[in-house]
Design a protein around this motif. Structure first.
Motif, PDB file in Angstrom:
ATOM      1  N   TYR A 121      45.062  47.183  34.056  1.00 20.68           N
ATOM      2  CA  TYR A 121      44.569  47.221  32.682  1.00 20.68           C
ATOM      3  C   TYR A 121      44.998  48.449  31.890  1.00 20.68           C
ATOM      4  O   TYR A 121      44.599  48.610  30.745  1.00 20.68           O
TER       5      TYR A 121
ATOM      6  N   SER B  32      48.510  44.971  39.770  1.00 26.68           N
ATOM      7  CA  SER B  32      47.312  44.523  40.489  1.00 26.68           C
ATOM      8  C   SER B  32      47.538  44.686  41.980  1.00 26.68           C
ATOM      9  O   SER B  32      48.677  44.882  42.431  1.00 26.68           O
TER      10      SER B  32
ATOM     11  N   PRO C 189      35.988  36.625  37.991  1.00 22.15           N
ATOM     12  CA  PRO C 189      36.661  35.907  36.907  1.00 22.15           C
ATOM     13  C   PRO C 189      38.182  36.057  37.028  1.00 22.15           C
ATOM     14  O   PRO C 189      38.667  37.112  37.442  1.00 22.15           O
ATOM     15  N   ALA C 190      38.909  35.014  36.659  1.00 19.67           N
ATOM     16  CA  ALA C 190      40.370  35.074  36.731  1.00 19.67           C
ATOM     17  C   ALA C 190      40.914  36.155  35.798  1.00 19.67           C
ATOM     18  O   ALA C 190      41.868  36.844  36.126  1.00 19.67           O
ATOM     19  N   ASP C 191      40.297  36.310  34.640  1.00 21.85           N
ATOM     20  CA  ASP C 191      40.732  37.333  33.685  1.00 21.85           C
ATOM     21  C   ASP C 191      39.602  38.334  33.501  1.00 21.85           C
ATOM     22  O   ASP C 191      38.582  38.032  32.890  1.00 21.85           O
ATOM     23  N   MET C 192      39.794  39.528  34.023  1.00 21.63           N
ATOM     24  CA  MET C 192      38.762  40.566  33.931  1.00 21.63           C
ATOM     25  C   MET C 192      39.041  41.532  32.792  1.00 21.63           C
ATOM     26  O   MET C 192      38.345  42.531  32.641  1.00 21.63           O
ATOM     27  N   SER C 193      40.054  41.257  31.981  1.00 20.81           N
ATOM     28  CA  SER C 193      40.481  42.232  30.968  1.00 20.81           C
ATOM     29  C   SER C 193      39.393  42.541  29.948  1.00 20.81           C
ATOM     30  O   SER C 193      39.330  43.650  29.433  1.00 20.81           O
ATOM     31  N   LYS C 194      38.496  41.594  29.660  1.00 23.42           N
ATOM     32  CA  LYS C 194      37.465  41.889  28.662  1.00 23.42           C
ATOM     33  C   LYS C 194      36.444  42.903  29.176  1.00 23.42           C
ATOM     34  O   LYS C 194      35.732  43.518  28.392  1.00 23.42           O
TER      35      LYS C 194
END
Ligand SMILES: [Zn+2]
Length: 169
Positions: A145, A162, A45-50
């Protein structure tokens, strides 16, 4: 599906896994390469923050709290030196008494105290902190993160970064 590491496309095995730690249930396809054995996430996923909230376990472990006793720190230095490099007779004895399978998992890599080590996604950096305590000097941790870059008193730096923002080889 092609291995992103070695380029092999023959006999690779897909594996489907669901996120269970936070109960999101999202499905991910991993590829196990039949040539090099690497298991890799397909289409991250482009945004793995969740998947890495502030409560994530590797952010919650504070190495300063683990290394808070001078005598134990010396014992850990010998134990962890043996665990990673197979050197130190005293460390071997300490390792038998107080094993640590995670740091021991580095033994097969052939790293020495002169190796340059980059830990990608290191959280608060407690594994690198152990290595610095054991005498490894050229280590760096990155994790996009964490709240902010961390600089520990022992010289270890964990950058809020990153892998795509790291210079050098
Ligand atoms: Zn491969």
């Amino acid at each position: 599906m092609i291995c992103k590491i070695c380029g092999n496309s023959e006999g690779n095995q897909p594996h489907i896994a669901r996120e269970m730690m936070f109960g999101l249930g999202d499905s991910f396809t991993y590829l196990e390469c039949s040539r090099c054995g690497c298991v890799q996430l397909q289409d991250p996923p482009a945004d793995m923050s969740k998947y890495y909230p502030p409560t994530y376990y590797s952010f919650a472990i504070t190495p300063v709290a683990i290394f808070n006793h001078p005598v134990k720190n010396i014992a850990k230095r010998f134990r962890d030196t043996y665990a990673v490099t197979n050197r130190s007779s005293l460390g071997k004895v300490l390792y038998v008494l107080f094993p640590d399978m995670l740091i021991r998992s580095l033994a097969h890599t052939g790293v020495t105290k002169r190796s340059r080590i980059l830990d990608v996604g290191c959280g608060s950096g407690w594994l690198l902190y152990s290595l610095v305590n054991a005498g490894f000097r050229t280590v760096l941790g990155i994790d996009p993160y964490i709240d902010a870059t961390i600089t520990y008193k022992n010289g270890l730096t964990i950058r809020k970064q990153s892998i795509h923002e790291v210079d050098g080889e």
